[in-house]
Scaffold this motif. Structure first.
Motif, PDB file in Angstrom:
ATOM      1  N   LEU A  36       0.826  -1.203   0.000  1.00 20.14           N
ATOM      2  CA  LEU A  36       0.000   0.000   0.000  1.00 20.14           C
ATOM      3  C   LEU A  36       0.861   1.254   0.000  1.00 20.14           C
ATOM      4  CD1 LEU A  36      -2.900   1.087   0.147  1.00 20.14           C
ATOM      5  CD2 LEU A  36      -2.676   1.055   2.627  1.00 20.14           C
ATOM      6  N   LEU A  37       1.923   1.247   0.775  1.00 15.36           N
ATOM      7  CA  LEU A  37       2.840   2.383   0.803  1.00 15.36           C
ATOM      8  C   LEU A  37       3.513   2.580  -0.556  1.00 15.36           C
ATOM      9  CD1 LEU A  37       4.090   4.533   2.672  1.00 15.36           C
ATOM     10  CD2 LEU A  37       5.931   2.912   3.120  1.00 15.36           C
ATOM     11  N   ALA A  38       3.885   1.489  -1.220  1.00 15.85           N
ATOM     12  CA  ALA A  38       4.501   1.589  -2.546  1.00 15.85           C
ATOM     13  C   ALA A  38       3.524   2.174  -3.556  1.00 15.85           C
ATOM     14  CB  ALA A  38       4.982   0.211  -3.002  1.00 15.85           C
ATOM     15  N   VAL A  39       2.256   1.767  -3.498  1.00 18.86           N
ATOM     16  CA  VAL A  39       1.252   2.304  -4.417  1.00 18.86           C
ATOM     17  C   VAL A  39       1.070   3.801  -4.180  1.00 18.86           C
ATOM     18  CG1 VAL A  39      -1.217   2.263  -4.954  1.00 18.86           C
ATOM     19  CG2 VAL A  39       0.047   0.131  -4.795  1.00 18.86           C
ATOM     20  N   VAL A  40       1.020   4.208  -2.930  1.00 13.20           N
ATOM     21  CA  VAL A  40       0.846   5.632  -2.608  1.00 13.20           C
ATOM     22  C   VAL A  40       2.051   6.441  -3.076  1.00 13.20           C
ATOM     23  CG1 VAL A  40       0.716   7.271  -0.690  1.00 13.20           C
ATOM     24  CG2 VAL A  40      -0.749   5.260  -0.710  1.00 13.20           C
ATOM     25  N   VAL A  41       3.245   5.943  -2.843  1.00 12.64           N
ATOM     26  CA  VAL A  41       4.461   6.677  -3.232  1.00 12.64           C
ATOM     27  C   VAL A  41       4.548   6.796  -4.751  1.00 12.64           C
ATOM     28  CG1 VAL A  41       6.986   6.509  -3.287  1.00 12.64           C
ATOM     29  CG2 VAL A  41       5.766   6.208  -1.142  1.00 12.64           C
ATOM     30  N   VAL A  42       4.288   5.694  -5.470  1.00 14.81           N
ATOM     31  CA  VAL A  42       4.334   5.742  -6.936  1.00 14.81           C
ATOM     32  C   VAL A  42       3.265   6.695  -7.460  1.00 14.81           C
ATOM     33  CG1 VAL A  42       3.874   4.373  -9.014  1.00 14.81           C
ATOM     34  CG2 VAL A  42       5.416   3.505  -7.278  1.00 14.81           C
ATOM     35  N   GLY A  43       2.075   6.643  -6.893  1.00 17.23           N
ATOM     36  CA  GLY A  43       1.011   7.533  -7.340  1.00 17.23           C
ATOM     37  C   GLY A  43       1.317   8.990  -7.058  1.00 17.23           C
ATOM     38  N   LEU A  44       1.903   9.262  -5.918  1.00 15.31           N
ATOM     39  CA  LEU A  44       2.169  10.638  -5.527  1.00 15.31           C
ATOM     40  C   LEU A  44       3.345  11.240  -6.285  1.00 15.31           C
ATOM     41  CD1 LEU A  44       1.203  12.823  -3.543  1.00 15.31           C
ATOM     42  CD2 LEU A  44       2.886  11.974  -1.928  1.00 15.31           C
ATOM     43  N   PHE A  45       4.404  10.475  -6.463  1.00 15.89           N
ATOM     44  CA  PHE A  45       5.625  11.029  -7.042  1.00 15.89           C
ATOM     45  C   PHE A  45       5.812  10.714  -8.520  1.00 15.89           C
ATOM     46  CE2 PHE A  45       6.813  10.770  -2.493  1.00 15.89           C
ATOM     47  CZ  PHE A  45       6.992  12.123  -2.296  1.00 15.89           C
ATOM     48  N   LEU A  46       4.983   9.860  -9.104  1.00 13.56           N
ATOM     49  CA  LEU A  46       5.147   9.537 -10.516  1.00 13.56           C
ATOM     50  C   LEU A  46       3.888   9.874 -11.311  1.00 13.56           C
ATOM     51  CD1 LEU A  46       7.161   8.219 -12.513  1.00 13.56           C
ATOM     52  CD2 LEU A  46       5.931   6.094 -12.152  1.00 13.56           C
TER      53      LEU A  46
END
Length: 88
Positions: A36-46
């Motif tokens: 879930l953290l990886a999905v949020v980080v990818v969505g936010l920064f990419l």
């Protein structure tokens, strides 16, 4: 007749809440949290910056096309003075 598919609990003397099932549950929760953290980080920064850049680019492109269309409509008009000459 007793079928194995209908047996829910085990008749062994081991506890149901042993160390290994708790460890497996904890690892599953940690893995789900990391995913879930990886999905949020990818969505936010990419994904979000790409969408913002695409939206700004589309806005600039459409504004430029509208300006060209307005200018072209003025260029298509033939401006001339007409003189009517009557012959008798």
């Amino acid at each position: 007749m007793e079928y194995a598919a209908f047996r829910i609990g085990s008749s062994s003397s081991r506890q149901a809440g042993g160390l290994l099932p708790q460890l497996v549950r904890a690892l599953a929760v940690i893995a789900a949290g990391i995913a879930l953290l990886a999905v949020v980080v990818v969505g936010l920064f990419l994904v979000l910056p790409l969408m913002l850049a695409g939206g700004i680019g589309l806005y600039v492109f459409l504004r430029r096309r509208m300006r060209q269309a307005r200018r072209r409509s003025r260029d298509d008009v033939i401006e001339a003075e007409y003189t009517i000459i009557e012959h008798r």
